[in-house]
Design a protein around this motif. Structure first.
Motif, PDB file in Angstrom:
ATOM      1  N   ARG A 153      34.850 -39.129  41.405  1.00 30.18           N
ATOM      2  CA  ARG A 153      36.289 -39.014  41.626  1.00 30.18           C
ATOM      3  C   ARG A 153      37.020 -39.620  40.432  1.00 30.18           C
ATOM      4  O   ARG A 153      36.725 -40.740  40.014  1.00 30.18           O
ATOM      5  CB  ARG A 153      36.678 -39.746  42.913  1.00 30.18           C
ATOM      6  N   LEU A 154      37.982 -38.897  39.891  1.00 31.09           N
ATOM      7  CA  LEU A 154      38.710 -39.331  38.699  1.00 31.09           C
ATOM      8  C   LEU A 154      40.132 -39.726  39.057  1.00 31.09           C
ATOM      9  O   LEU A 154      40.659 -39.330  40.100  1.00 31.09           O
ATOM     10  CB  LEU A 154      38.754 -38.202  37.665  1.00 31.09           C
ATOM     11  N   SER A 155      40.736 -40.488  38.176  1.00 36.75           N
ATOM     12  CA  SER A 155      42.148 -40.839  38.296  1.00 36.75           C
ATOM     13  C   SER A 155      43.005 -39.657  37.862  1.00 36.75           C
ATOM     14  O   SER A 155      42.533 -38.760  37.162  1.00 36.75           O
ATOM     15  CB  SER A 155      42.432 -42.035  37.387  1.00 36.75           C
ATOM     16  N   ASP A 156      44.262 -39.638  38.272  1.00 36.68           N
ATOM     17  CA  ASP A 156      45.164 -38.636  37.707  1.00 36.68           C
ATOM     18  C   ASP A 156      45.956 -39.223  36.527  1.00 36.68           C
ATOM     19  O   ASP A 156      46.903 -38.634  36.058  1.00 36.68           O
ATOM     20  CB  ASP A 156      46.077 -38.002  38.763  1.00 36.68           C
ATOM     21  N   LYS A 157      45.496 -40.415  36.088  1.00 39.23           N
ATOM     22  CA  LYS A 157      46.001 -40.966  34.829  1.00 39.23           C
ATOM     23  C   LYS A 157      45.064 -40.511  33.713  1.00 39.23           C
ATOM     24  O   LYS A 157      43.859 -40.368  33.927  1.00 39.23           O
ATOM     25  CB  LYS A 157      46.039 -42.488  34.878  1.00 39.23           C
ATOM     26  N   PRO A 165      41.055 -37.551  31.470  1.00 45.06           N
ATOM     27  CA  PRO A 165      41.389 -38.372  32.644  1.00 45.06           C
ATOM     28  C   PRO A 165      40.494 -39.615  32.692  1.00 45.06           C
ATOM     29  O   PRO A 165      39.340 -39.566  32.275  1.00 45.06           O
ATOM     30  CB  PRO A 165      41.116 -37.434  33.829  1.00 45.06           C
ATOM     31  N   ASP A 166      41.030 -40.714  33.216  1.00 51.38           N
ATOM     32  CA  ASP A 166      40.259 -41.946  33.339  1.00 51.38           C
ATOM     33  C   ASP A 166      39.014 -41.676  34.185  1.00 51.38           C
ATOM     34  O   ASP A 166      39.102 -41.098  35.265  1.00 51.38           O
ATOM     35  CB  ASP A 166      41.098 -43.041  34.016  1.00 51.38           C
ATOM     36  N   GLN A 186      50.385 -39.671  33.142  1.00 49.88           N
ATOM     37  CA  GLN A 186      49.975 -39.507  34.542  1.00 49.88           C
ATOM     38  C   GLN A 186      50.462 -38.164  35.052  1.00 49.88           C
ATOM     39  O   GLN A 186      51.526 -37.669  34.651  1.00 49.88           O
ATOM     40  CB  GLN A 186      50.534 -40.639  35.413  1.00 49.88           C
ATOM     41  N   VAL A 210      36.969 -45.340  35.658  1.00 53.08           N
ATOM     42  CA  VAL A 210      37.931 -44.729  36.566  1.00 53.08           C
ATOM     43  C   VAL A 210      38.901 -45.771  37.120  1.00 53.08           C
ATOM     44  O   VAL A 210      39.988 -45.422  37.571  1.00 53.08           O
ATOM     45  CB  VAL A 210      37.208 -43.956  37.688  1.00 53.08           C
ATOM     46  N   THR A 211      38.508 -47.045  37.078  1.00 50.63           N
ATOM     47  CA  THR A 211      39.401 -48.095  37.572  1.00 50.63           C
ATOM     48  C   THR A 211      40.629 -48.240  36.684  1.00 50.63           C
ATOM     49  O   THR A 211      41.621 -48.814  37.104  1.00 50.63           O
ATOM     50  CB  THR A 211      38.673 -49.446  37.634  1.00 50.63           C
ATOM     51  N   GLY A 212      40.568 -47.732  35.460  1.00 51.40           N
ATOM     52  CA  GLY A 212      41.776 -47.705  34.651  1.00 51.40           C
ATOM     53  C   GLY A 212      41.672 -48.467  33.353  1.00 51.40           C
ATOM     54  O   GLY A 212      40.679 -49.114  33.048  1.00 51.40           O
TER      55      GLY A 212
END
Ligand code: ZN
Length: 177
Positions: A76-80, A109-110, A135, A172-174
């Motif tokens: 699962r990826l971030s939308d950032k 993406p992150d 984002q 993915v945490t950013g």
């Protein structure tokens, strides 16, 4: 060059014709992209991790092009995301309300190592740069479909830039800067 010059040579021979065509086709996504689009319909971006080199691909194609092995693990990826490269486009998209000049960017993406192409907006075109944090701006949920244009565009985030050598390496945490 005028239209006539472009179609005839100096001897008056036809060297080209204009033949506008319209293609209507169905896109068969395949197993990996179908799973990706099912998640996009829910407002979630996903990728697949290669079991060998650990690279995360999005949108996934079901295999790692570098290692030649199947990718099964869903991530699962971030939308950032981070701007990897971009271009300012001055040509309108037919039947699209977006007016030029607008930005098309390669965005990582992150949580992924690979970029996808999407639009940027709510930005000053001249200030867009490599490493910029952005984002997704999603359409209203009732309009979500099996398509990446569930995301209208990406807009700049007020976060520190990512150094070019770290783009595509963010967990993915950013991005913590
Ligand atoms: Zn691999």
């Amino acid at each position: 060059m005028s239209e006539r010059e472009s179609m005839y040579n100096e001897q008056g021979q036809v060297v080209g014709i204009k033949a506008p065509i319209y293609l209507k086709y169905n896109f068969t996504a395949g197993a990996a992209a179908a799973r990706f689009l099912q998640q996009v319909k829910k407002g979630v971006l996903t990728g697949q991790r290669c079991p060998k080199c650990q690279q995360v691909y999005t949108p996934p194609r079901g295999a790692c092009a570098a290692c030649g092995v199947a990718t099964e693990e869903e991530v699962r990826l971030s939308d950032k995301a981070t701007v990897q490269s971009f271009t300012i486009v001055s040509i309108p998209i037919p039947n699209n309300p977006i007016k030029p000049p607008y930005i098309i960017a390669n965005l990582v993406p992150d949580g992924a190592n690979i970029s996808f192409i999407h639009l940027m907006s709510e930005c000053v075109n001249e200030e867009v740069h490599i490493g910029q944090r952005v984002q997704a701006v999603w359409k209203p949920q009732e309009e979500w479909d099996y398509a990446m244009d569930n995301i209208r565009y990406f807009k700049p985030l007020d976060e520190p830039d990512v150094p070019p050598e770290k783009i595509g390496k963010i967990p993915v945490t950013g991005w913590e800067g």
